[in-house]
Design a protein around this motif. Sequence first.
Motif, PDB file in Angstrom:
ATOM      1  N   HIS A 102       0.840  -1.157   0.043  1.00  0.00           N
ATOM      2  CA  HIS A 102       0.072  -0.014  -0.086  1.00  0.00           C
ATOM      3  C   HIS A 102       0.859   1.197   0.080  1.00  0.00           C
ATOM      4  CE1 HIS A 102      -2.319   3.109   2.094  1.00  0.00           C
ATOM      5  NE2 HIS A 102      -3.323   2.725   1.012  1.00  0.00           N
ATOM      6  N   ASP A 103       0.339   2.152  -0.966  1.00  0.00           N
ATOM      7  CA  ASP A 103       1.152   3.566  -0.792  1.00  0.00           C
ATOM      8  C   ASP A 103       0.272   4.519  -0.207  1.00  0.00           C
ATOM      9  OD1 ASP A 103       1.903   6.154  -1.457  1.00  0.00           O
ATOM     10  OD2 ASP A 103       2.907   5.356  -3.542  1.00  0.00           O
ATOM     11  N   VAL A 104       0.679   5.151   1.056  1.00  0.00           N
ATOM     12  CA  VAL A 104      -0.134   6.057   1.901  1.00  0.00           C
ATOM     13  C   VAL A 104      -0.649   7.157   1.215  1.00  0.00           C
ATOM     14  CG1 VAL A 104       0.885   4.959   4.140  1.00  0.00           C
ATOM     15  CG2 VAL A 104       1.896   7.229   2.718  1.00  0.00           C
ATOM     16  N   ARG A 105      -0.280   7.546  -0.088  1.00  0.00           N
ATOM     17  CA  ARG A 105      -0.834   8.595  -0.816  1.00  0.00           C
ATOM     18  C   ARG A 105      -2.274   8.089  -1.158  1.00  0.00           C
ATOM     19  NH1 ARG A 105       4.292   8.000  -1.763  1.00  0.00           N
ATOM     20  NH2 ARG A 105       5.500   9.969  -1.663  1.00  0.00           N
ATOM     21  N   GLU A 106      -2.588   6.724  -1.212  1.00  0.00           N
ATOM     22  CA  GLU A 106      -3.950   6.506  -1.299  1.00  0.00           C
ATOM     23  C   GLU A 106      -4.830   6.310  -0.092  1.00  0.00           C
ATOM     24  OE1 GLU A 106      -4.840   6.347  -4.469  1.00  0.00           O
ATOM     25  OE2 GLU A 106      -2.774   6.801  -5.396  1.00  0.00           O
ATOM     26  N   PRO A 107      -6.100   5.951  -0.205  1.00  0.00           N
ATOM     27  CA  PRO A 107      -6.855   5.535   0.803  1.00  0.00           C
ATOM     28  C   PRO A 107      -6.241   4.501   1.400  1.00  0.00           C
ATOM     29  CG  PRO A 107      -8.194   6.639  -0.581  1.00  0.00           C
ATOM     30  CD  PRO A 107      -6.802   6.751  -1.377  1.00  0.00           C
ATOM     31  N   LEU A 108      -6.485   4.203   2.982  1.00  0.00           N
ATOM     32  CA  LEU A 108      -6.218   2.779   3.571  1.00  0.00           C
ATOM     33  C   LEU A 108      -7.221   2.022   2.958  1.00  0.00           C
ATOM     34  CD1 LEU A 108      -5.049   4.284   6.983  1.00  0.00           C
ATOM     35  CD2 LEU A 108      -3.720   3.078   5.327  1.00  0.00           C
ATOM     36  N   PRO A 109      -6.806   0.669   2.778  1.00  0.00           N
ATOM     37  CA  PRO A 109      -7.715  -0.237   2.267  1.00  0.00           C
ATOM     38  C   PRO A 109      -8.575  -1.224   3.398  1.00  0.00           C
ATOM     39  CG  PRO A 109      -5.525  -1.371   2.175  1.00  0.00           C
ATOM     40  CD  PRO A 109      -5.342   0.150   2.618  1.00  0.00           C
ATOM     41  N   LEU A 110      -9.117  -0.403   4.380  1.00  0.00           N
ATOM     42  CA  LEU A 110      -9.521  -0.843   5.524  1.00  0.00           C
ATOM     43  C   LEU A 110     -11.034  -0.217   5.651  1.00  0.00           C
ATOM     44  CD1 LEU A 110      -6.623  -0.873   7.928  1.00  0.00           C
ATOM     45  CD2 LEU A 110      -7.669  -2.751   7.294  1.00  0.00           C
ATOM     46  N   PRO A 111     -11.892  -0.981   6.271  1.00  0.00           N
ATOM     47  CA  PRO A 111     -13.361  -0.361   6.499  1.00  0.00           C
ATOM     48  C   PRO A 111     -13.243   0.763   7.581  1.00  0.00           C
ATOM     49  CG  PRO A 111     -13.742  -2.543   6.816  1.00  0.00           C
ATOM     50  CD  PRO A 111     -11.859  -2.202   6.439  1.00  0.00           C
ATOM     51  N   ASP A 112     -14.266   1.735   7.724  1.00  0.00           N
ATOM     52  CA  ASP A 112     -14.342   2.676   8.810  1.00  0.00           C
ATOM     53  C   ASP A 112     -14.211   1.830  10.199  1.00  0.00           C
ATOM     54  OD1 ASP A 112     -14.759   4.502   6.693  1.00  0.00           O
ATOM     55  OD2 ASP A 112     -16.654   4.867   7.308  1.00  0.00           O
ATOM     56  N   ALA A 113     -13.577   2.318  11.202  1.00  0.00           N
ATOM     57  CA  ALA A 113     -13.721   1.843  12.641  1.00  0.00           C
ATOM     58  C   ALA A 113     -13.123   0.479  12.566  1.00  0.00           C
ATOM     59  CB  ALA A 113     -15.017   2.124  13.160  1.00  0.00           C
ATOM     60  N   SER A 114     -12.255  -0.066  11.951  1.00  0.00           N
ATOM     61  CA  SER A 114     -11.840  -1.394  11.893  1.00  0.00           C
ATOM     62  C   SER A 114     -10.750  -1.952  12.810  1.00  0.00           C
ATOM     63  CB  SER A 114     -11.570  -1.918  10.360  1.00  0.00           C
ATOM     64  OG  SER A 114     -10.541  -1.069   9.848  1.00  0.00           O
ATOM     65  N   VAL A 115      -9.779  -0.888  13.347  1.00  0.00           N
ATOM     66  CA  VAL A 115      -8.575  -1.162  14.230  1.00  0.00           C
ATOM     67  C   VAL A 115      -8.818  -0.619  15.529  1.00  0.00           C
ATOM     68  CG1 VAL A 115      -7.245  -1.915  12.111  1.00  0.00           C
ATOM     69  CG2 VAL A 115      -7.238   0.538  12.818  1.00  0.00           C
ATOM     70  N   GLU A 116      -7.803  -0.911  16.380  1.00  0.00           N
ATOM     71  CA  GLU A 116      -8.043  -0.145  17.627  1.00  0.00           C
ATOM     72  C   GLU A 116      -6.515   0.535  17.765  1.00  0.00           C
ATOM     73  OE1 GLU A 116     -10.304  -3.842  19.817  1.00  0.00           O
ATOM     74  OE2 GLU A 116      -8.205  -4.149  19.108  1.00  0.00           O
ATOM     75  N   ALA A 117      -5.665   0.292  17.179  1.00  0.00           N
ATOM     76  CA  ALA A 117      -4.317   1.147  17.416  1.00  0.00           C
ATOM     77  C   ALA A 117      -3.705   1.138  15.878  1.00  0.00           C
ATOM     78  CB  ALA A 117      -3.528   0.279  18.322  1.00  0.00           C
ATOM     79  N   VAL A 118      -2.705   2.327  15.711  1.00  0.00           N
ATOM     80  CA  VAL A 118      -2.099   2.299  14.519  1.00  0.00           C
ATOM     81  C   VAL A 118      -0.680   2.802  14.863  1.00  0.00           C
ATOM     82  CG1 VAL A 118      -1.842   3.721  12.397  1.00  0.00           C
ATOM     83  CG2 VAL A 118      -4.249   3.157  12.894  1.00  0.00           C
ATOM     84  N   PHE A 119       0.442   2.310  14.276  1.00  0.00           N
ATOM     85  CA  PHE A 119       1.670   2.611  14.590  1.00  0.00           C
ATOM     86  C   PHE A 119       2.778   3.055  13.273  1.00  0.00           C
ATOM     87  CE2 PHE A 119       6.307   1.114  15.008  1.00  0.00           C
ATOM     88  CZ  PHE A 119       6.610   2.244  15.976  1.00  0.00           C
ATOM     89  N   ALA A 120       3.428   3.975  13.379  1.00  0.00           N
ATOM     90  CA  ALA A 120       4.112   4.332  12.200  1.00  0.00           C
ATOM     91  C   ALA A 120       5.371   5.068  12.703  1.00  0.00           C
ATOM     92  CB  ALA A 120       3.396   5.358  11.214  1.00  0.00           C
ATOM     93  N   HIS A 121       6.522   4.209  12.307  1.00  0.00           N
ATOM     94  CA  HIS A 121       7.787   4.834  12.806  1.00  0.00           C
ATOM     95  C   HIS A 121       8.591   5.336  11.548  1.00  0.00           C
ATOM     96  CE1 HIS A 121      11.497   5.325  14.886  1.00  0.00           C
ATOM     97  NE2 HIS A 121      12.163   4.130  14.253  1.00  0.00           N
ATOM     98  N   MET A 122       8.638   6.793  11.437  1.00  0.00           N
ATOM     99  CA  MET A 122       9.420   7.487  10.375  1.00  0.00           C
ATOM    100  C   MET A 122       8.582   7.580   9.128  1.00  0.00           C
ATOM    101  SD  MET A 122      13.307   8.147  11.106  1.00  0.00           S
ATOM    102  CE  MET A 122      13.847   6.377  11.018  1.00  0.00           C
ATOM    103  N   LEU A 123       7.244   7.163   8.940  1.00  0.00           N
ATOM    104  CA  LEU A 123       6.667   6.970   7.752  1.00  0.00           C
ATOM    105  C   LEU A 123       6.189   8.554   7.337  1.00  0.00           C
ATOM    106  CD1 LEU A 123       5.351   5.253   5.340  1.00  0.00           C
ATOM    107  CD2 LEU A 123       3.291   5.225   6.914  1.00  0.00           C
ATOM    108  N   LEU A 124       5.470   9.108   8.493  1.00  0.00           N
ATOM    109  CA  LEU A 124       5.254  10.362   8.122  1.00  0.00           C
ATOM    110  C   LEU A 124       6.012  11.524   7.541  1.00  0.00           C
ATOM    111  CD1 LEU A 124       2.648   8.932   9.665  1.00  0.00           C
ATOM    112  CD2 LEU A 124       1.860  11.323  10.285  1.00  0.00           C
ATOM    113  N   CYS A 125       7.034  11.086   7.956  1.00  0.00           N
ATOM    114  CA  CYS A 125       8.245  12.074   7.474  1.00  0.00           C
ATOM    115  C   CYS A 125       9.003  11.535   6.242  1.00  0.00           C
ATOM    116  CB  CYS A 125       9.324  12.352   8.654  1.00  0.00           C
ATOM    117  SG  CYS A 125      10.294  11.171   9.394  1.00  0.00           S
ATOM    118  N   MET A 126       8.417  10.549   5.515  1.00  0.00           N
ATOM    119  CA  MET A 126       9.005  10.503   4.144  1.00  0.00           C
ATOM    120  C   MET A 126       8.711  11.341   3.075  1.00  0.00           C
ATOM    121  SD  MET A 126      10.802   7.370   4.342  1.00  0.00           S
ATOM    122  CE  MET A 126      11.231   8.137   6.148  1.00  0.00           C
TER     123      MET A 126
END
Length: 221
Positions: A102-126
Amino acid sequence: MSDDARRLAEAQRRHWQSTYTAHPGMYGEDPSAPAAHAARVFRTAGAVDVLEMGAGHGRDALYFAREGFNVRAADFSPVGLDQLRRAARAQGLDGRVTTTVHDVREPLPLPDASVEAVFAHMLLCMALSTEEIHALVGEVGRVLKPGGTFVYTVRHTGDAHYGSGTAHGDDIYEHGGFAVHFFPRHLVDSLADGWTLDEVHAFEEGDLPRRLWRITQSLPR
């Protein structure tokens, strides 16, 4: 996306693909310090299902799985995710880990309200524009359940590499083949609009050292 931004994005994709190919498991097997923090935060919040964005070859995703979480690992590098899957099988964790290219420039391929936690180490600063970063955090908010937690890390404008190398505008600088969007504090604050900003923790990593913030924020219930 402008033509220049598209060329930069494709160049970064190729760079990461070739880097993972040339250096399998380049970050080692031990989890990052932010992942260890995130696991404690997620466990305290009662989370079971975790999305890791920018999972790479999987040192943190595998750690989350060993800690008992169900993990969806996403990355734009098929090479990195292939290494992750092979490691998960070798460690007997393939039942707890699924992968998505998945390329984060595209919408996440997940339904609304489907996970409880999200983690991203140094992804947002790419090599993401400020607009793309806001859109991505909006997507994180969409897929998180009410009360869900988002832990991410970014290099900031106090980093030694800020302002050096090739400038691409929007606080993005390319150094050694890697393009980084260095975060000013006001960007962190704006990304927490509508969230509860639980913590902004400054830390250092690596030999330079890289200077980062670890941000923990949560959605209202």
